[in-house]
Motif scaffolding. Structure first.
Motif, PDB file in Angstrom:
ATOM      1  N   TYR A  83      -3.974  26.370 -15.507  1.00 29.12           N
ATOM      2  CA  TYR A  83      -3.891  27.680 -14.852  1.00 29.12           C
ATOM      3  C   TYR A  83      -4.172  27.530 -13.342  1.00 29.12           C
ATOM      4  O   TYR A  83      -5.244  27.921 -12.857  1.00 29.12           O
ATOM      5  CB  TYR A  83      -4.897  28.664 -15.449  1.00 29.12           C
ATOM      6  CG  TYR A  83      -4.871  28.735 -16.957  1.00 29.12           C
ATOM      7  CD1 TYR A  83      -3.820  29.362 -17.622  1.00 29.12           C
ATOM      8  CD2 TYR A  83      -5.896  28.177 -17.712  1.00 29.12           C
ATOM      9  CE1 TYR A  83      -3.789  29.432 -19.007  1.00 29.12           C
ATOM     10  CE2 TYR A  83      -5.872  28.239 -19.094  1.00 29.12           C
ATOM     11  CZ  TYR A  83      -4.818  28.860 -19.740  1.00 29.12           C
ATOM     12  OH  TYR A  83      -4.791  28.922 -21.110  1.00 29.12           O
ATOM     13  N   ARG A 103     -15.587  37.888 -18.255  1.00 27.07           N
ATOM     14  CA  ARG A 103     -16.036  39.275 -18.355  1.00 27.07           C
ATOM     15  C   ARG A 103     -17.332  39.497 -17.583  1.00 27.07           C
ATOM     16  O   ARG A 103     -17.491  40.512 -16.902  1.00 27.07           O
ATOM     17  CB  ARG A 103     -16.236  39.654 -19.827  1.00 27.07           C
ATOM     18  CG  ARG A 103     -14.946  39.809 -20.608  1.00 27.07           C
ATOM     19  CD  ARG A 103     -15.225  40.181 -22.042  1.00 27.07           C
ATOM     20  NE  ARG A 103     -13.982  40.355 -22.801  1.00 27.07           N
ATOM     21  CZ  ARG A 103     -13.929  40.614 -24.105  1.00 27.07           C
ATOM     22  NH1 ARG A 103     -15.063  40.735 -24.782  1.00 27.07           N
ATOM     23  NH2 ARG A 103     -12.771  40.751 -24.717  1.00 27.07           N
ATOM     24  N   LEU A 106      -6.526  36.755 -14.015  1.00 27.16           N
ATOM     25  CA  LEU A 106      -6.967  36.666 -15.413  1.00 27.16           C
ATOM     26  C   LEU A 106      -5.912  37.258 -16.347  1.00 27.16           C
ATOM     27  O   LEU A 106      -5.694  36.742 -17.456  1.00 27.16           O
ATOM     28  CB  LEU A 106      -8.307  37.387 -15.582  1.00 27.16           C
ATOM     29  CG  LEU A 106      -9.515  36.697 -14.943  1.00 27.16           C
ATOM     30  CD1 LEU A 106     -10.717  37.617 -14.933  1.00 27.16           C
ATOM     31  CD2 LEU A 106      -9.837  35.391 -15.684  1.00 27.16           C
ATOM     32  N   ARG A 107      -5.245  38.335 -15.907  1.00 27.08           N
ATOM     33  CA  ARG A 107      -4.185  38.919 -16.735  1.00 27.08           C
ATOM     34  C   ARG A 107      -3.008  37.947 -16.860  1.00 27.08           C
ATOM     35  O   ARG A 107      -2.423  37.796 -17.940  1.00 27.08           O
ATOM     36  CB  ARG A 107      -3.718  40.241 -16.134  1.00 27.08           C
ATOM     37  CG  ARG A 107      -2.743  40.991 -17.039  1.00 27.08           C
ATOM     38  CD  ARG A 107      -2.489  42.395 -16.546  1.00 27.08           C
ATOM     39  NE  ARG A 107      -1.755  42.400 -15.286  1.00 27.08           N
ATOM     40  CZ  ARG A 107      -1.370  43.520 -14.658  1.00 27.08           C
ATOM     41  NH1 ARG A 107      -1.704  44.701 -15.158  1.00 27.08           N
ATOM     42  NH2 ARG A 107      -0.688  43.455 -13.532  1.00 27.08           N
ATOM     43  N   LYS A 150      -3.220  34.746 -16.801  1.00 32.77           N
ATOM     44  CA  LYS A 150      -3.661  33.701 -17.735  1.00 32.77           C
ATOM     45  C   LYS A 150      -3.487  34.163 -19.180  1.00 32.77           C
ATOM     46  O   LYS A 150      -2.999  33.415 -20.036  1.00 32.77           O
ATOM     47  CB  LYS A 150      -5.127  33.346 -17.470  1.00 32.77           C
ATOM     48  CG  LYS A 150      -5.718  32.388 -18.506  1.00 32.77           C
ATOM     49  CD  LYS A 150      -7.224  32.401 -18.489  1.00 32.77           C
ATOM     50  CE  LYS A 150      -7.788  31.660 -19.689  1.00 32.77           C
ATOM     51  NZ  LYS A 150      -7.528  32.357 -20.978  1.00 32.77           N
ATOM     52  N   ARG A 151      -3.887  35.413 -19.468  1.00 21.78           N
ATOM     53  CA  ARG A 151      -3.763  35.932 -20.835  1.00 21.78           C
ATOM     54  C   ARG A 151      -2.294  35.979 -21.263  1.00 21.78           C
ATOM     55  O   ARG A 151      -1.954  35.645 -22.400  1.00 21.78           O
ATOM     56  CB  ARG A 151      -4.384  37.332 -20.933  1.00 21.78           C
ATOM     57  CG  ARG A 151      -5.905  37.328 -20.904  1.00 21.78           C
ATOM     58  CD  ARG A 151      -6.469  38.672 -21.325  1.00 21.78           C
ATOM     59  NE  ARG A 151      -6.083  39.741 -20.412  1.00 21.78           N
ATOM     60  CZ  ARG A 151      -6.788  40.105 -19.338  1.00 21.78           C
ATOM     61  NH1 ARG A 151      -7.909  39.466 -19.048  1.00 21.78           N
ATOM     62  NH2 ARG A 151      -6.369  41.092 -18.561  1.00 21.78           N
ATOM     63  N   GLN A 152      -1.431  36.397 -20.349  1.00 24.37           N
ATOM     64  CA  GLN A 152       0.000  36.449 -20.663  1.00 24.37           C
ATOM     65  C   GLN A 152       0.544  35.057 -20.961  1.00 24.37           C
ATOM     66  O   GLN A 152       1.353  34.872 -21.882  1.00 24.37           O
ATOM     67  CB  GLN A 152       0.770  37.083 -19.503  1.00 24.37           C
ATOM     68  CG  GLN A 152       0.498  38.575 -19.327  1.00 24.37           C
ATOM     69  CD  GLN A 152       1.110  39.130 -18.043  1.00 24.37           C
ATOM     70  OE1 GLN A 152       1.513  38.391 -17.145  1.00 24.37           O
ATOM     71  NE2 GLN A 152       1.167  40.457 -17.946  1.00 24.37           N
ATOM     72  N   LYS A 153       0.096  34.066 -20.191  1.00 22.31           N
ATOM     73  CA  LYS A 153       0.538  32.687 -20.413  1.00 22.31           C
ATOM     74  C   LYS A 153       0.058  32.184 -21.768  1.00 22.31           C
ATOM     75  O   LYS A 153       0.793  31.494 -22.491  1.00 22.31           O
ATOM     76  CB  LYS A 153       0.010  31.791 -19.290  1.00 22.31           C
ATOM     77  CG  LYS A 153       0.646  30.409 -19.249  1.00 22.31           C
ATOM     78  CD  LYS A 153       0.237  29.667 -17.980  1.00 22.31           C
ATOM     79  CE  LYS A 153       0.930  28.314 -17.901  1.00 22.31           C
ATOM     80  NZ  LYS A 153       0.580  27.586 -16.654  1.00 22.31           N
ATOM     81  N   ASP A 154      -1.186  32.540 -22.129  1.00 21.21           N
ATOM     82  CA  ASP A 154      -1.724  32.151 -23.439  1.00 21.21           C
ATOM     83  C   ASP A 154      -0.917  32.785 -24.566  1.00 21.21           C
ATOM     84  O   ASP A 154      -0.629  32.139 -25.589  1.00 21.21           O
ATOM     85  CB  ASP A 154      -3.192  32.571 -23.552  1.00 21.21           C
ATOM     86  CG  ASP A 154      -4.112  31.706 -22.701  1.00 21.21           C
ATOM     87  OD1 ASP A 154      -3.687  30.590 -22.326  1.00 21.21           O
ATOM     88  OD2 ASP A 154      -5.243  32.138 -22.413  1.00 21.21           O
ATOM     89  N   GLU A 155      -0.567  34.065 -24.394  1.00 17.27           N
ATOM     90  CA  GLU A 155       0.205  34.760 -25.424  1.00 17.27           C
ATOM     91  C   GLU A 155       1.580  34.130 -25.603  1.00 17.27           C
ATOM     92  O   GLU A 155       2.061  33.962 -26.737  1.00 17.27           O
ATOM     93  CB  GLU A 155       0.338  36.246 -25.052  1.00 17.27           C
ATOM     94  CG  GLU A 155      -0.965  37.025 -25.170  1.00 17.27           C
ATOM     95  CD  GLU A 155      -0.868  38.413 -24.563  1.00 17.27           C
ATOM     96  OE1 GLU A 155       0.234  38.774 -24.056  1.00 17.27           O
ATOM     97  OE2 GLU A 155      -1.877  39.147 -24.572  1.00 17.27           O
ATOM     98  N   ASN A 200       1.179  30.925 -27.466  1.00 18.89           N
ATOM     99  CA  ASN A 200       0.922  31.147 -28.909  1.00 18.89           C
ATOM    100  C   ASN A 200       2.192  31.535 -29.649  1.00 18.89           C
ATOM    101  O   ASN A 200       2.403  31.131 -30.788  1.00 18.89           O
ATOM    102  CB  ASN A 200      -0.137  32.247 -29.080  1.00 18.89           C
ATOM    103  CG  ASN A 200      -1.516  31.803 -28.610  1.00 18.89           C
ATOM    104  OD1 ASN A 200      -1.819  30.608 -28.598  1.00 18.89           O
ATOM    105  ND2 ASN A 200      -2.351  32.763 -28.221  1.00 18.89           N
TER     106      ASN A 200
END
Length: 405
Positions: free
Chosen positions: A210, A282, A391-392, A394-399, A402
């Motif tokens: 990331y 968080r 951070l958003r 990163k979450r999108q990349k993780d999704e 997956n």
């Protein structure tokens, strides 16, 4: 006892005395500037900011050079260089007779700085990776403890013994750090520059999962240091403005400067454990938002006691922010490049120490003391927005990862 454990104990005391020594001077530096003949509000604000920031500006410029030398000659030599060099530079500041002499000596001090970052690097390179978080958080309590005691001791001496005496005592404490480092710290074998350390900056970032989040965390480090630095040049002057008839401005300034360290000392381990449970990101976002609210509130204070209470509350956030950033840096980088990543983060830390005092002094000179707190709050608010975007992403990349798997 294993050598790395002995080094942690030794380096802890070295960092404590270094933090104690440096923080003794900073709260009353504007009063010393005033004593050297700078009297008008605008000139006093600007010279206070310049003498604060020039040390860190020079440090940011020479840091890569010292880092390269550390790779070849070892961290212990850098610790000895920093402690002895700062001791000499601070001793000479006691003999300054005008603002230009002080400014030049503060710049020379920047050439010699770097004890605490090199101590962190020494420990991080020797401690087993699974215990690095514990080791670095333990080491951070040394600087926090020094920053708590330093302003109180420095303020007391400044009020009762004179400003120049503090420089003599500070130089002596740095010689204690030098002695502890020389006699107790052991560094095994001559360090070698690994293949990872020879990678270009672009190649290092290519190894990261990331990279945009890493850049965002670097900026967050800069903003955290900016927050601390922006208030420094005007703190003693603002307290004098709030309580013009007080006879112990230096001690009061030292106390209010030290107050965040007390709450940070308690919050750092607790919020670190909380981050392990609910997520470090968080905790980082929550403490940044909390600090925005407190800085806005500080712009409305009418007494030193109100300022002290708000800064005490700020310390709870301070205790979590930098350790949280460092934890995320370790989490999202491999063993191969962690050292380089921490080096880049250190450069952003120095830049924050430069920008913060200059911003605080400039805003104070143009708009008044209270606008410094408002400007600082706005900068942190912008940082919250950019970190949230990273951070958003990163979450999108993780999704997406997956879904593909």
């Amino acid at each position: 006892m294993e050598s790395w454990k002995v080094n942690i104990i030794s380096v802890w005391f070295g960092c404590f005395f270094t933090g104690l020594a440096i923080s003794q001077i900073l709260p009353f530096l504007p009063l010393y500037v005033e004593q050297l003949g700078v009297t008008s509000h605008e000139a006093l604000s600007m010279w206070s900011g310049l003498t604060f920031s020039v040390t860190f500006l020079v440090s940011a410029i020479v840091s890569p050079m010292w880092g390269s030398l550390a790779d070849r000659k070892g961290r212990k030599l850098m610790l000895l260089r920093a402690s002895l060099g700062m001791a000499v530079a601070i001793l000479l500041q006691a003999f300054a007779t005008n603002i230009w002499q002080l400014f030049i000596l503060r710049a020379v001090m920047g050439l010699t700085s770097g004890y605490i970052p090199n101590a962190m690097a020494l420990v991080a390179s020797q401690v087993p990776r699974e215990r690095s978080g514990w080791a670095l958080s333990t080491l951070s309590t040394a600087q926090i403890s020094g920053v708590i005691v330093g302003p109180l001791l420095g303020g007391y001496m400044a009020d009762h013994l004179g400003l120049r005496v503090v420089f003599f005592v500070t130089a002596a404490l740095l010689m204690v750090s030098f002695t502890v480092t020389l006699l107790l710290i052991k560094e095994g074998g001559r360090p070698r520059v690994s293949k990872a350390e020879r990678l270009s900056g672009k190649a290092v970032f290519a190894t990261l999962p990331y990279p945009w989040l890493m850049l965002s965390l670097f900026v967050t480090t800069l903003v955290i240091q900016l927050c601390n630095g922006s208030i420094g040049p005007i703190l003693a002057l603002f307290i004098k403005h709030l309580s013009p008839d007080s006879s112990n401005i230096a001690f009061m300034s030292g106390f209010i400067a030290a107050v965040p360290g007390i709450s940070a000392l308690f919050s750092a381990p607790k919020l670190g454990k909380l981050g392990d449970r609910i997520g470090t990101a968080r905790v980082l976002m929550a403490t940044l938002i909390f600090s925005v609210v407190l800085f806005f509130a500080m712009s409305w204070v009418t007494s030193p006691m109100q300022l002290a209470v708000l800064r005490f509350l700020l310390g709870f956030a301070d205790g979590a922010m930098l350790p949280a950033v460092q934890t995320l840096l370790v989490k999202y980088s491999s063993d191969q490049v962690t050292g380089r990543i921490f080096g880049y983060n250190q450069s952003f830390m120095y830049l924050g120490n430069v920008v913060g005092p200059l911003m605080g002094a400039g805003v104070s000179a143009m708009a008044g003391f209270r606008w410094v707190f408002i400007a600082t709050a706005l900068v942190v608010l912008i940082n919250v927005w950019q970190l949230g975007l990273a951070l958003r992403r990163k979450r999108q990349k993780d999704e997406q990862r997956n879904l593909r798997s």
